[in-house]
Design a protein around this motif. Structure first.
Motif, PDB file in Angstrom:
ATOM      1  N   ALA A 137       0.620  -1.082  -0.069  1.00 34.21           N
ATOM      2  CA  ALA A 137       0.052  -0.031  -0.071  1.00 34.21           C
ATOM      3  C   ALA A 137       0.748   1.165   0.070  1.00 34.21           C
ATOM      4  O   ALA A 137       0.559   2.356  -0.890  1.00 34.21           O
ATOM      5  CB  ALA A 137      -1.049   0.041   1.405  1.00 34.21           C
ATOM      6  N   LEU A 156      -8.762  -2.361  -3.080  1.00 30.61           N
ATOM      7  CA  LEU A 156      -8.764  -4.013  -2.704  1.00 30.61           C
ATOM      8  C   LEU A 156     -10.100  -4.657  -3.090  1.00 30.61           C
ATOM      9  O   LEU A 156     -11.118  -4.216  -2.678  1.00 30.61           O
ATOM     10  CB  LEU A 156      -8.382  -4.509  -1.242  1.00 30.61           C
ATOM     11  CG  LEU A 156      -8.374  -5.869  -1.070  1.00 30.61           C
ATOM     12  CD1 LEU A 156      -7.218  -6.473  -1.834  1.00 30.61           C
ATOM     13  CD2 LEU A 156      -8.001  -6.114   0.525  1.00 30.61           C
ATOM     14  N   TYR A 205      -5.714   1.089   2.262  1.00 28.46           N
ATOM     15  CA  TYR A 205      -6.662   0.586   1.180  1.00 28.46           C
ATOM     16  C   TYR A 205      -7.872   0.864   1.281  1.00 28.46           C
ATOM     17  O   TYR A 205      -8.491   1.203   2.455  1.00 28.46           O
ATOM     18  CB  TYR A 205      -6.621  -0.839   1.352  1.00 28.46           C
ATOM     19  CG  TYR A 205      -5.250  -1.731   1.133  1.00 28.46           C
ATOM     20  CD1 TYR A 205      -5.072  -2.215  -0.284  1.00 28.46           C
ATOM     21  CD2 TYR A 205      -4.401  -1.988   2.116  1.00 28.46           C
ATOM     22  CE1 TYR A 205      -3.722  -2.790  -0.609  1.00 28.46           C
ATOM     23  CE2 TYR A 205      -3.179  -2.790   1.789  1.00 28.46           C
ATOM     24  CZ  TYR A 205      -2.953  -2.816   0.350  1.00 28.46           C
ATOM     25  OH  TYR A 205      -1.768  -3.599   0.299  1.00 28.46           O
TER      26      TYR A 205
END
Length: 259
Positions: free
Chosen positions: A146, A158, A182
């Motif tokens: 990330a 994701l 994320y």
């Protein structure tokens, strides 16, 4: 006063029961011969027609990009996309195709990341990368990945976290993934029950806790498209209400494609 309250309640019910429209599907498998999705252009047309009838304005073609796949980098993915988009059989369907990719975080991904040779959702110049990892085990490099993605100017989104075994066993892991940087995209196919009860239950829990940033179909076949779009959206509205469903299926996806 009672009449006025009843009228307001009736109007609210009518608004909530209206079909959703203007939605954006950020995750669909449509590139012919390059992916594990639609088999031919007729099936793509059928999927797009089903998406349009469900209220989707845009559908993003997101083929798997991985070291062992048919597509590896941005150039060949865009070439395959333009070939599909230009097919006369898809003209006038009412649901516009936009490019993207579902990037498997393997050695090819990290090589492409260093070269800047990745295809974000919406095409070159956009910021959000749809990424996935192995279903059976969350890699130990998630935080580092990330960080590397964001340093390069992209945002990792994701795909279908509810399908990963580690998340099914411990849904609270999503709090950690969000802290890492994320964003999280849940599947309508999961809400529709396509992947089984445990996956469906995991996503419903994550939605209830506000851990999911957006929803998309992850549609692969015309045979399941109506179930995914119809039952998935209905379940989302049942769980969260119409306004929240629109935020997950329209507002956030629109922001993602515009950035």
């Amino acid at each position: 006063m009672i009449w006025g309250r009843r009228k307001a309640q009736r109007e609210t019910h009518e608004q909530q029961s209206q079909p959703l429209s203007g939605m954006i599907d950020l995750h669909a498998h449509l590139l012919l011969g390059k992916d594990d999705g639609a088999a031919d252009v007729a099936e793509v047309a059928q999927i797009l027609t089903t998406a349009r009838e469900a209220g989707f304005l845009l559908v993003t073609a997101t083929p798997h990009l991985m070291a062992q796949g048919s597509l590896v980098g941005r150039k060949d993915t865009l070439e395959a996309f333009e070939q599909l988009k230009g097919d006369p059989a898809l003209a006038g369907l009412g649901a516009m195709l936009v490019p993207g990719a579902e990037n498997y975080m393997d050695e090819a991904f990290f090589d492409n990341l260093e070269r800047g040779d990745l295809l974000p959702l919406g095409g070159v110049g956009r910021r959000h990368l749809l990424v996935e990892v192995p279903m059976v085990g969350m890699p130990p490099f998630m935080a580092q990945a990330a960080f590397r993605i964001r340093v390069k100017g992209w945002v990792p989104l994701l795909a279908h976290p509810e399908r990963y075994v580690a998340v099914i066993e411990r849904p609270g892991l999503l709090y950690e993934l969000r802290e890492m940087g994320y964003m999280l995209q849940g599947n309508l196919s999961s809400l529709a029950g396509i992947h089984g009860r445990s996956v469906k239950r995991t996503l419903e829990q994550c939605l209830a806790e506000g851990l999911i940033d957006c929803l998309a179909s992850d549609v692969h076949t015309a045979r399941r498209a109506e179930t995914i779009y119809g039952r998935g959206i209905a379940r989302c509205c049942e769980l969260l209400g119409r306004d929240q469903a629109l935020r997950l299926l329209k507002t956030v996806p629109s922001q993602i494609l515009e950035e």
